[in-house]
Design a protein around this motif. Structure first.
Motif, short mmCIF file in Angstrom:
data_model
loop_
_atom_site.label_atom_id
_atom_site.label_comp_id
_atom_site.label_asym_id
_atom_site.label_seq_id
_atom_site.Cartn_x
_atom_site.Cartn_y
_atom_site.Cartn_z
N SER A 163 0.83 -1.20 0.00
CA SER A 163 0.00 0.00 0.00
C SER A 163 0.87 1.25 0.00
N SER A 164 0.30 2.32 -0.47
CA SER A 164 0.96 3.63 -0.48
C SER A 164 2.32 3.55 -1.18
N TYR A 165 3.39 3.98 -0.51
CA TYR A 165 4.72 4.00 -1.10
C TYR A 165 5.56 2.78 -0.74
N ASN A 166 4.96 1.76 -0.19
CA ASN A 166 5.68 0.57 0.27
C ASN A 166 6.01 -0.35 -0.90
N LYS A 167 7.08 0.01 -1.62
CA LYS A 167 7.47 -0.69 -2.83
C LYS A 167 8.98 -0.90 -2.83
N TYR A 168 9.41 -2.04 -3.37
CA TYR A 168 10.85 -2.27 -3.51
C TYR A 168 11.14 -3.33 -4.57
N ILE A 169 12.37 -3.29 -5.05
CA ILE A 169 12.89 -4.30 -5.97
C ILE A 169 14.21 -4.79 -5.39
N GLU A 170 14.36 -6.11 -5.35
CA GLU A 170 15.57 -6.71 -4.81
C GLU A 170 16.37 -7.34 -5.95
N ILE A 171 17.66 -7.05 -5.98
CA ILE A 171 18.55 -7.57 -7.02
C ILE A 171 19.55 -8.52 -6.35
N TYR A 172 19.65 -9.73 -6.86
CA TYR A 172 20.51 -10.76 -6.27
C TYR A 172 21.81 -10.90 -7.05
N ASN A 173 22.92 -11.01 -6.34
CA ASN A 173 24.22 -11.25 -6.95
C ASN A 173 24.55 -12.74 -6.83
N GLY A 174 24.31 -13.48 -7.89
CA GLY A 174 24.62 -14.91 -7.92
C GLY A 174 25.84 -15.21 -8.77
N THR A 201 28.85 -1.96 -4.32
CA THR A 201 29.40 -3.29 -4.57
C THR A 201 28.59 -4.26 -3.72
N VAL A 202 28.07 -5.30 -4.36
CA VAL A 202 27.25 -6.28 -3.67
C VAL A 202 28.07 -7.56 -3.52
N SER A 203 28.15 -8.06 -2.31
CA SER A 203 28.90 -9.29 -2.04
C SER A 203 28.24 -10.47 -2.74
N VAL A 233 22.07 -9.39 -1.62
CA VAL A 233 21.09 -8.66 -2.41
C VAL A 233 21.29 -7.17 -2.25
N TYR A 234 20.77 -6.44 -3.23
CA TYR A 234 20.76 -4.98 -3.24
C TYR A 234 19.31 -4.57 -3.40
#
Length: 140
Positions: A36-47, A78-80, A84-85
């Motif tokens: 709801s509202s502004y509660n949004k995200y995208i997660e990027i995984y470093n595999g 830099t993502v280990s 995730v980022y």
């Protein structure tokens, strides 16, 4: 790979399914959330198996159909390996912001397309949604 074993115990049949999993490799969008509202995200995984410098990547967006990119976000960190980022809206609630690595004002209202791209080549590595389509109020 899948191995199916059938065991006969007395008069009952027991079927066991053993599956071997292969974990994804590379860099990709591993999670997308729109609350709801502004509660949004995208997660990027470093595999990739190694630390990854995201300065060579962007998050692209298409709103309500269209073509790449209508808006973009240059990533910076830099993502280990195996980590995730998280990109979130700057007005998300405190729980999302606690996990957020970078903010982006133009996250989705439910019917937009996002792509993880490499700067320079313009290669789209991963995508959420379908380009060119406007699904109306959201993706099914």
């Amino acid at each position: 790979m899948k191995l199916i074993m059938v065991l006969y115990l007395n008069t009952s049949i027991v079927t066991l399914t053993l599956t071997t999993f292969t974990f994804a490799s590379g860099v990709f969008i591993s999670e997308y959330a729109e609350g709801s509202s502004y509660n949004k995200y995208i997660e990027i995984y470093n595999g990739t198996g190694a630390d990854l410098d995201l300065t060579g990547y962007e998050l692209w967006k298409i709103a309500n159909g269209g073509s790449w990119p209508e808006s973009n976000l240059s990533l910076s960190a830099t993502v280990s390996a195996g980590d995730v980022y998280v990109v979130c809206h700057g007005s998300s609630d405190e729980f999302i912001l606690a996990e957020c690595d970078q903010t982006f004002t133009y996250l989705s209202n439910g019917d937009d397309v996002f792509g993880l791209t490499q700067i320079g080549s313009g290669a789209v590595l991963d995508i959420i949604g379908t380009t060119g389509d406007d699904p109306g109020s959201g993706w099914e």
